[in-house]
Scaffold this motif. Structure first.
Motif, PDB file in Angstrom:
ATOM      1  N   LYS A  90       0.839  -1.205   0.000  1.00 43.48           N
ATOM      2  CA  LYS A  90       0.000   0.000   0.000  1.00 43.48           C
ATOM      3  C   LYS A  90       0.871   1.251   0.000  1.00 43.48           C
ATOM      4  O   LYS A  90       0.556   2.240  -0.660  1.00 43.48           O
ATOM      5  N   ALA A  91       1.986   1.224   0.733  1.00 43.68           N
ATOM      6  CA  ALA A  91       2.908   2.365   0.754  1.00 43.68           C
ATOM      7  C   ALA A  91       3.490   2.596  -0.647  1.00 43.68           C
ATOM      8  O   ALA A  91       3.665   3.743  -1.077  1.00 43.68           O
ATOM      9  N   LYS A  92       3.750   1.520  -1.371  1.00 42.65           N
ATOM     10  CA  LYS A  92       4.254   1.637  -2.744  1.00 42.65           C
ATOM     11  C   LYS A  92       3.217   2.341  -3.626  1.00 42.65           C
ATOM     12  O   LYS A  92       3.558   3.201  -4.436  1.00 42.65           O
ATOM     13  N   GLY A  94       0.988   4.480  -2.581  1.00 44.34           N
ATOM     14  CA  GLY A  94       1.013   5.879  -2.159  1.00 44.34           C
ATOM     15  C   GLY A  94       2.158   6.654  -2.779  1.00 44.34           C
ATOM     16  O   GLY A  94       1.996   7.804  -3.204  1.00 44.34           O
ATOM     17  N   LYS A  95       3.324   6.018  -2.869  1.00 40.85           N
ATOM     18  CA  LYS A  95       4.483   6.677  -3.491  1.00 40.85           C
ATOM     19  C   LYS A  95       4.250   6.898  -4.978  1.00 40.85           C
ATOM     20  O   LYS A  95       4.606   7.947  -5.515  1.00 40.85           O
ATOM     21  N   LEU A 102      -2.215   7.539   2.880  1.00 40.79           N
ATOM     22  CA  LEU A 102      -3.290   6.756   2.276  1.00 40.79           C
ATOM     23  C   LEU A 102      -4.309   6.424   3.345  1.00 40.79           C
ATOM     24  O   LEU A 102      -3.957   6.129   4.480  1.00 40.79           O
ATOM     25  N   VAL A 123       2.840   7.165   4.092  1.00 41.38           N
ATOM     26  CA  VAL A 123       3.447   6.545   2.919  1.00 41.38           C
ATOM     27  C   VAL A 123       4.969   6.478   3.037  1.00 41.38           C
ATOM     28  O   VAL A 123       5.576   5.453   2.715  1.00 41.38           O
ATOM     29  N   GLN A 124       5.604   7.544   3.493  1.00 41.68           N
ATOM     30  CA  GLN A 124       7.064   7.579   3.558  1.00 41.68           C
ATOM     31  C   GLN A 124       7.628   6.588   4.567  1.00 41.68           C
ATOM     32  O   GLN A 124       8.631   5.931   4.305  1.00 41.68           O
ATOM     33  N   GLY A 126       5.821   4.049   5.941  1.00 46.33           N
ATOM     34  CA  GLY A 126       5.184   2.742   5.809  1.00 46.33           C
ATOM     35  C   GLY A 126       4.555   2.237   7.097  1.00 46.33           C
ATOM     36  O   GLY A 126       4.530   1.037   7.344  1.00 46.33           O
TER      37      GLY A 126
END
Length: 191
Positions: A90-92, A94-95, A102, A123-124, A126
């Motif tokens: 999910k963080a990926k 967002g990036k 997110l 996001v940054q 995670g």
């Protein structure tokens, strides 16, 4: 006469500036909510749309529009899927979207109880910054019209809709609310 038009222009311009959201507001995207326990993807999507709209209405965030989010992900060749179910994935996303946070979550049903669970992901880093959920023995429409605004108010540390407009939100008598907060609460994405 020139002074009059100049004054009107200044007034209108300053009014516009005051009504425009602050550009330093954190940027977020609301992903589609996971549907579990017999809740349809369409129902979860409708609730995600309401969640997105209510986050926009707080004026606290720059919220990426759904169509823009889908276009960016398609452009990058990345599709939201059931295979992306962990925080790192999910963080990926967002990036790729270029947002700071997110909003993710689930809408589920177990027997006669619906649960709406919403999490805010930095996001940054995670990590999950905050999580709120509400269990409701109620019709699914109440999750949309009552539970969603309540959880948005909890996520943003604002007064609940019932406090703002007395009598506007009536939670079912049998509803049970439990919330979990990671850290000391969520006040944006600044370190």
């Amino acid at each position: 006469m020139k002074y009059f038009f100049f004054s009107v222009f200044c007034f209108l311009f300053s009014s516009l500036l005051m009504s425009t959201p602050v550009l330093s507001a954190p940027s977020i995207a609301v992903l589609e909510l996971d549907a579990k326990g017999g809740v349809t993807k369409d129902d979860a999507s409708i609730i995600a749309d309401r969640l997105r709209a209510q986050l926009i209405q707080t004026g606290m965030f720059q919220v990426l529009e759904r169509s823009r989010m889908e276009a960016l992900l398609k452009e990058q060749g990345f599709q939201q899927s059931v295979f992306c179910d962990d925080t790192k994935c999910k963080a990926k996303i967002g990036k790729l979207l270029g947002v700071e946070g997110l909003v993710i979550g689930t809408v589920s049903r177990l027997d006669t109880v619906y649960t709406l669970s919403i999490r805010v992901l930095d996001v940054q880093r995670g990590i999950i910054l905050k999580e709120e959920f509400y269990d409701c023995e109620c019709p699914l429409k109440d999750v949309l019209t009552q539970v969603t605004p309540y959880l948005v108010s909890r996520l943003t540390n604002q007064a609940s809709p019932a406090d703002i407009i007395p009598g506007s939100v009536v939670f079912p008598q049998s509803g049970v609310q439990v919330s979990t907060v990671a850290g000391n609460g969520w006040s944006g994405f600044k370190d």
